[in-house]
Write an enzyme that holds these catalytic residues in place. Structure first.
Site, short mmCIF file in Angstrom:
data_model
loop_
_atom_site.label_atom_id
_atom_site.label_comp_id
_atom_site.label_asym_id
_atom_site.label_seq_id
_atom_site.Cartn_x
_atom_site.Cartn_y
_atom_site.Cartn_z
NE ARG A 87 5.42 81.87 38.91
CZ ARG A 87 4.17 82.51 39.72
NH1 ARG A 87 3.48 83.05 40.64
NH2 ARG A 87 3.82 83.04 38.64
CE1 TYR A 119 26.02 73.03 52.12
CE2 TYR A 119 24.83 75.76 51.66
CZ TYR A 119 25.74 74.52 51.42
OH TYR A 119 25.60 74.25 49.84
CG ASP A 156 20.17 74.88 57.94
OD1 ASP A 156 20.39 73.74 57.72
OD2 ASP A 156 21.09 75.21 57.00
CE LYS A 160 22.70 68.63 50.86
NZ LYS A 160 23.17 69.81 52.25
#
Ligand SMILES: *Cc1c(COP(=O)(O)O)cnc(C)c1O
Length: 371
Positions: free
Chosen positions: A47, A99, A170, A195
């Site tokens: 982690r 977004y 972004d 993406k």
């Protein structure tokens, strides 16, 4: 080094023990300590860090020209880590076409911790008038989703600097191949790696890249490690693998998107095409200045309204009706009905993620449905 070289080499190295040319996928969640209690492999627990994630973060930082990168299990997890890192009560200014998933995150998860305004950040007077003593962050997204609005990054940064406010961009639509916000002065860059970085519509991921190693970045690293929204070793490997071809894929996306935009713009059934590479785009001049390519996303509106938009989207054979973007296959989407009831997106708008099929085939498909 140029971006093509970085993309291939910064996320991979020859494995020291096996001499494997391609990095092994290290699935172990835990790492052995030496007799003196140290961690000779540099990792303690997956982690906190993992060899595949370290390589991914290395290539992400170098692609954006940053000092360091942190990767996450999704783009929204990356955004969440930014908001969680802010002191309670911070005022956030975000672009009004942020977004929708991140806008909803702010509204649904942070309403009792942060205050925020969604405004037209492109208008300096409006931006200036919303800055107050508690303003700590300006969030921009350019080109924006789904209207492809372009924000003048340098102009926003100049205003923010005067007031000591951080700026996050972004950069999902542009990718570092087309635009490098850190070089234009932003403090952080955020990505949905789902993406273009992934590029094949088969994994979720997110990233933050920082301009410098400061206290804020340390806080974000704490949110990443203790919040735990980290990507798996397999996803890190797949991302680092896909990133190797990112510059060449983006070139293909940009090439096809420009030609498709030009085709649509001259078609009598089309009302408007939104693509930063068209000279008709309202911020084409800014796009030309701050981008080295105009990206692979475009939107267009149809003269026949929502009914015509639905007819067109249902009559296409090559474009798949689906949300998301950045994959090798072309996707088309009726955006307003995905964004929910508070959408500002016109109902006659279709958003296209232009894929890497041959442009002649893409145009032929649109031609048959628009005929
Ligand atoms: C998809 C997307 C996000 C969110 O990323 P996920 O990986 O879906 O969580 C954020 N910003 C933009 C511009 C996006 O397209």
């Amino acid at each position: 080094m140029k971006i093509e070289t970085i993309a291939i080499h910064a996320g991979n190295h020859v494995d020291e023990s096996s001499r494997a040319v391609i990095q092994p996928i290290v699935v172990s969640t835990t790492f052995e300590r030496a007799i003196d209690g140290s961690f000779p492999g540099g990792h303690i627990y997956s982690r906190a860090s993992n060899p595949n994630r370290t390589l991914l973060e290395n290539v992400l930082a170098k692609l954006e020209g940053g000092a360091d990168a942190a990767s996450f299990s999704s783009g929204n997890a990356a955004g969440m880590s930014v908001f969680q890192s802010l002191p309670v009560g911070t005022h956030v200014i975000a672009t009004d076409d942020m977004y929708h998933g991140l806008r909803n995150q702010l509204k649904l998860l942070f309403a009792d911790k942060l205050t925020f305004d969604f405004i037209d950040v492109n208008n300096p007077e409006i931006l200036q008038s919303h800055i107050k003593p508690g303003t700590g962050l300006i969030w921009i997204e350019t080109p924006s989703n789904p209207l492809l609005k372009v924000t003048d990054i340098k102009k926003v940064v100049a205003i923010a600097r005067k007031h000591g406010i951080k700026v996050v961009c972004d950069n999902t639509f542009a990718t570092p191949v087309c635009q490098q916000p850190l070089a234009l002065g932003t403090d952080l860059v955020m990505h949905s790696a789902t993406k273009y970085f992934g590029g094949h519509s088969d994994l979720m991921g997110g990233a933050l890249i920082t301009a410098k190693m400061d206290e804020w970045w340390e806080k974000i690293r704490i949110v990443q490690g203790y919040g735990g929204a980290v990507p798996s070793p397999m996803d890190c490997y797949m991302l680092a693998r896909s990133i190797k071809t990112l510059p060449y894929r983006i070139r293909g996306h940009v090439h096809n998107a420009q030609l498709l935009a030009e085709y649509l713009e001259q078609h009598p059934k089309i009302e408007q095409v939104m693509y930063p590479g068209l000279s008709s785009h309202p911020q084409h001049a800014i796009a030309k200045e701050q981008m080295s390519g105009f990206g692979g996303m475009l939107s267009f509106t149809l003269k026949g309204g929502e009914a015509e938009a639905r007819r067109v989207i249902n009559g296409l054979k090559l474009f798949t009706r689906a949300t998301s973007l950045g994959g090798v296959e072309s996707l088309i989407e009726h955006r307003a009905t995905v964004e929910g009831p508070d959408t500002k997106t016109p109902f006659n708008l279709l958003r296209v993620s232009v894929g890497l099929e041959h442009i002649d085939d893409l145009i032929a498909d649109l031609e048959q449905v628009l005929a």
